[in-house]
Motif scaffolding. Structure first.
Motif, PDB file in Angstrom:
ATOM      1  N   ASP A  95       0.811  -1.221   0.000  1.00  0.00           N
ATOM      2  CA  ASP A  95       0.000   0.000   0.000  1.00  0.00           C
ATOM      3  C   ASP A  95       0.842   1.268   0.000  1.00  0.00           C
ATOM      4  O   ASP A  95       0.410   2.315  -0.493  1.00  0.00           O
ATOM      5  CB  ASP A  95      -0.919   0.005   1.229  1.00  0.00           C
ATOM      6  N   TYR A 153      -0.146 -11.159   0.727  1.00  0.00           N
ATOM      7  CA  TYR A 153      -0.698  -9.808   0.634  1.00  0.00           C
ATOM      8  C   TYR A 153      -2.063  -9.832  -0.053  1.00  0.00           C
ATOM      9  O   TYR A 153      -3.026  -9.204   0.415  1.00  0.00           O
ATOM     10  CB  TYR A 153       0.278  -8.918  -0.149  1.00  0.00           C
ATOM     11  N   GLU A 181      -4.670 -11.322   2.202  1.00  0.00           N
ATOM     12  CA  GLU A 181      -5.127 -10.371   3.216  1.00  0.00           C
ATOM     13  C   GLU A 181      -6.104  -9.362   2.621  1.00  0.00           C
ATOM     14  O   GLU A 181      -7.019  -8.881   3.299  1.00  0.00           O
ATOM     15  CB  GLU A 181      -3.937  -9.658   3.841  1.00  0.00           C
ATOM     16  N   LYS A 182      -5.925  -9.044   1.335  1.00  0.00           N
ATOM     17  CA  LYS A 182      -6.843  -8.137   0.638  1.00  0.00           C
ATOM     18  C   LYS A 182      -8.098  -8.872   0.163  1.00  0.00           C
ATOM     19  O   LYS A 182      -9.002  -8.245  -0.398  1.00  0.00           O
ATOM     20  CB  LYS A 182      -6.141  -7.521  -0.573  1.00  0.00           C
ATOM     21  N   ARG A 183      -8.135 -10.188   0.367  1.00  0.00           N
ATOM     22  CA  ARG A 183      -9.246 -11.045  -0.038  1.00  0.00           C
ATOM     23  C   ARG A 183      -9.438 -11.089  -1.550  1.00  0.00           C
ATOM     24  O   ARG A 183     -10.501 -11.429  -2.051  1.00  0.00           O
ATOM     25  CB  ARG A 183     -10.542 -10.615   0.661  1.00  0.00           C
ATOM     26  N   ARG A 208     -13.294 -10.938  -3.049  1.00  0.00           N
ATOM     27  CA  ARG A 208     -13.384  -9.699  -3.833  1.00  0.00           C
ATOM     28  C   ARG A 208     -13.394  -9.967  -5.333  1.00  0.00           C
ATOM     29  O   ARG A 208     -13.676  -9.061  -6.122  1.00  0.00           O
ATOM     30  CB  ARG A 208     -12.217  -8.773  -3.471  1.00  0.00           C
TER      31      ARG A 208
END
Length: 289
Positions: A80, A91, A94-96, A254
């Motif tokens: 980020d 990573y 974790e951001k799905r 997502r």
């Protein structure tokens, strides 16, 4: 030739060419298409989850040729705050964007005997010869274990399941066995008519079919975000192919996928692969990273 005039106009104006499944870029068909479209000033961007061809230390693997084709330059995602990521997979989980995964193993063939030629091919880290895959597909004990695992996952755990079989006949045999045991299943192989293939995939997405078994088909380009379990009964020494098989179940929430994917790996005595977490960085040595 008038049939090539559109390509000529595109070639003259092409400033940027984006190549999907870029690990195939040095294959003759891909390379010819890239040369047809691009000119000396065209910038080429390749997109792939596995920027290599086969095993790292295989002689003549094509890894160096592929890296050189892209100027030995690998562009990866950053965090980020623009920081380099040691584990891009974590990573994205974790951001799905990608799902997390649970890995289980079942025993495969216990009495697999290789010829001298087959043993040499495996030990030299080529890939597993089709003759070996045929032996695995014909191993009834192994097939019974795989079928039992599929029923446990698809019926008892109620998971949408994709199965990678070692042979065409084995994929069909597994699907027939599943249907006999009241599990909605279909087999897809290279010989499945395109209309039937599209129908099976659509019914799988709609959960009318619980299990898709396949041989050599559902790797790149297949999109079924609702896949909840992947059973790898087709062993391989190719990190590219292995990553593609595992990747069929890693679409995260997502991306319309699942929180967790179950991966069941059939353990024969010939598997030699990196961990799933290593796949993204497996070829970094060829890109100066």
């Amino acid at each position: 030739d008038a049939s090539f005039s559109p390509f000529t106009r595109i070639k003259q104006r092409c400033n940027l060419l984006i190549v999907d499944e870029a690990h195939r870029s040095v294959a003759p068909t891909y390379k010819n298409a890239i040369e047809l479209i691009s000119n000396n000033g065209t910038k080429i961007l390749g997109l792939t989850a596995t920027p290599g061809r086969t095993a790292r230390n295989q002689i003549g693997s094509g890894n160096e040729e592929l890296a050189q084709f892209y100027g030995n330059s690998k562009i990866t995602i950053v965090g980020d705050d623009g920081e380099p990521l040691e584990n891009p997979l974590k990573y994205l989980q974790e951001k799905r964007v990608l799902s997390t995964y649970e890995v289980n193993f079942i025993e495969g063939s216990e009495q697999l005997e290789l010829s001298d030629r087959e043993a040499a091919d495996v030990s030299n880290l080529l890939d597993i010869p089709q003759s070996v895959l045929n032996k695995l597909g014909a191993d009834h004990v192994r097939t019974a274990r795989v079928a039992a695992a599929i029923l446990e996952v698809a019926i008892n755990r109620n998971l949408q399941t994709i199965v990678f079989a070692p042979t065409k006949d084995n994929a069909i045999e597994l699907a027939l066995y599943l249907r006999f045991n009241e599990c909605a299943a279909a087999a897809i192989t290279g010989e499945t008519p395109s209309r039937d293939r599209a129908r099976y995939i659509e019914e799988f997405r709609d959960e009318k079919i619980k299990v898709l078994t396949n041989f050599g088909v559902l790797t790149p380009g297949f999109d079924a975000p609702g896949t909840e379990a992947v059973i790898i009964a087709r062993p391989t020494l190719s990190v590219v192919l292995y990553s593609q098989m595992v990747g069929r179940g890693l679409r995260g929430p997502r991306m319309g996928g699942t929180e967790v994917c179950l991966i069941i790996d059939v353990k024969d005595n010939i598997l030699n692969l990196p961990d799933i977490d290593e796949a993204f960085s497996y070829f970094d040595d060829f890109y100066g990273r």
